[in-house]
Write a protein that holds these residues in place. Structure first.
Motif, PDB file in Angstrom:
ATOM      1  N   CYS A  55       4.017  -9.360   4.045  1.00 22.55           N
ATOM      2  CA  CYS A  55       3.162  -9.029   2.910  1.00 22.55           C
ATOM      3  C   CYS A  55       3.961  -8.424   1.771  1.00 22.55           C
ATOM      4  CB  CYS A  55       2.046  -8.081   3.352  1.00 22.55           C
ATOM      5  SG  CYS A  55       1.010  -8.806   4.652  1.00 22.55           S
ATOM      6  N   CYS A  66      -2.468  -9.129  -1.046  1.00 22.34           N
ATOM      7  CA  CYS A  66      -1.959  -8.207  -0.029  1.00 22.34           C
ATOM      8  C   CYS A  66      -0.464  -7.992  -0.231  1.00 22.34           C
ATOM      9  CB  CYS A  66      -2.230  -8.742   1.367  1.00 22.34           C
ATOM     10  SG  CYS A  66      -1.664  -7.612   2.654  1.00 22.34           S
ATOM     11  N   ASN A  86     -10.492  -0.862   1.480  1.00 19.58           N
ATOM     12  CA  ASN A  86      -9.106  -1.219   1.187  1.00 19.58           C
ATOM     13  C   ASN A  86      -8.588  -0.340   0.062  1.00 19.58           C
ATOM     14  OD1 ASN A  86      -9.840  -4.096   2.468  1.00 19.58           O
ATOM     15  ND2 ASN A  86      -7.604  -3.940   2.301  1.00 19.58           N
ATOM     16  N   HIS A 143      -3.934  -4.305   3.698  1.00 16.32           N
ATOM     17  CA  HIS A 143      -4.114  -5.400   4.650  1.00 16.32           C
ATOM     18  C   HIS A 143      -5.427  -6.152   4.459  1.00 16.32           C
ATOM     19  CE1 HIS A 143      -3.773  -7.485   8.446  1.00 16.32           C
ATOM     20  NE2 HIS A 143      -4.855  -6.918   8.921  1.00 16.32           N
TER      21      HIS A 143
END
Length: 306
Positions: free
Chosen positions: A134, A125, A66, A163
């Protein structure tokens, strides 16, 4: 025309939070300026091709990637976290490919000067290029969480994240290395959630489940914790790992331990099909069927002899 959001649609049909907590245990988090994020959770517009290739290879080897962001982080000097190793590194952009290559080879990373991560990470997020929910709900939650941590001196580092799964459940957050996922975090949930996590306990009103458990076992886990909480008990629990089947009806055994008390519960979970929008991009095409789990009964029980 009023704008629609998958998170609003999800709440309206009582789409359950529980059972949506899946997440790989092994993670690499890479700081990268949010304005450069692309739709893919590990891709930014100004990433060199060699770095993109290295990052895209990691999930096939069992490590999720991420991108994360904080305004004070230098743009070309990257903070890298490895979880569950609880290690952090500061890596110049030109050295990232070499760092990831060393990680993939299993090299000793001492030369990269790892720092121990003493504070849990809270990822919020805010990946608006992936889903508008988001951006709308996640960014406000990130700011409020970061402010609560500062104001109350809580033991967390809060970062924006790409995400995390479950866009329809925004605002979403993940606590690492505990691997506890949360969804539909409202203003009134922020401080209680952080205080609960500071005690090492999940915050049940927004809890999606332990990421290491299957959706059915997450359902049983949360139902057992809620039952125990209603009895005034804050307990550690162990969910039976009986073989998964496709049956729509399951009874799941849960062992609990609280101070000098312990016991067993049987949680009855039912599967059902729900028509829902998983992301805002689905709104134009209509909802699709998804299997969800609901706990319908929790009762005290005794363990079955081996």
């Amino acid at each position: 025309m009023n704008q629609r959001f998958c998170a609003v649609e999800s709440r309206a049909i009582d789409d359950p939070l529980v059972g949506s907590g899946a997440h790989l245990e092994r993670n690499l988090l890479l700081s990268w300026p949010r304005p450069k994020w692309q739709r893919n959770l590990r891709q930014a517009s100004d990433m060199p091709e060699a770095l993109l290739a290295a990052l895209h290879a990691l999930p096939d080897e069992g490590r999720r990637v991420n991108l994360i962001h904080r305004r004070e982080q230098p743009e070309r000097h990257h903070r890298v976290f490895l979880m569950p190793e609880r290690q952090a590194f500061d890596v110049p952009r030109e050295a990232l490919v070499d760092f990831i290559a060393a990680l993939r080879r299993g090299d000793d990373l001492t030369a990269w000067r790892p720092e121990p991560v003493d504070r849990s990470l809270v990822l919020c997020c805010t990946h608006g290029k992936k889903d508008k929910c988001c951006a709308k709900f996640g960014f406000a939650t990130y700011k409020a969480m970061a402010e609560a941590v500062r104001h109350h001196d809580l033991p967390f580092d809060v970062w924006e994240s790409t995400h995390l799964g479950g866009c329809r459940l925004a605002a979403s957050a993940l606590v690492l290395p505990q691997l506890r996922k949360y969804g539909r975090i409202g203003d009134d949930d922020i401080l209680p959630l952080l205080e609960s996590e500071a005690r090492g306990r999940p915050y049940l009103p927004c809890y999606r489940g332990d990421s290491r458990l299957t959706p059915r076992r997450q359902c049983a886990q949360v139902a057992a914790l809620e039952w125990l909480s209603a009895q005034g008990l804050e307990a550690d629990i162990e969910v039976d790992d009986a073989e998964e089947t496709d049956a729509p009806h399951h009874e799941v055994a849960v062992k609990w331990q609280a101070a000098h008390r312990q016991g067993w519960l049987t949680v009855t979970c039912h599967a059902l099909e729900l028509l829902r929008y998983d992301t805002c991009s689905d709104l134009a095409d209509g909802p699709s069927p998804s299997r969800v789990w609901r706990a319908v009964e929790v009762r005290e029980s005794t363990p079955t002899p081996a």
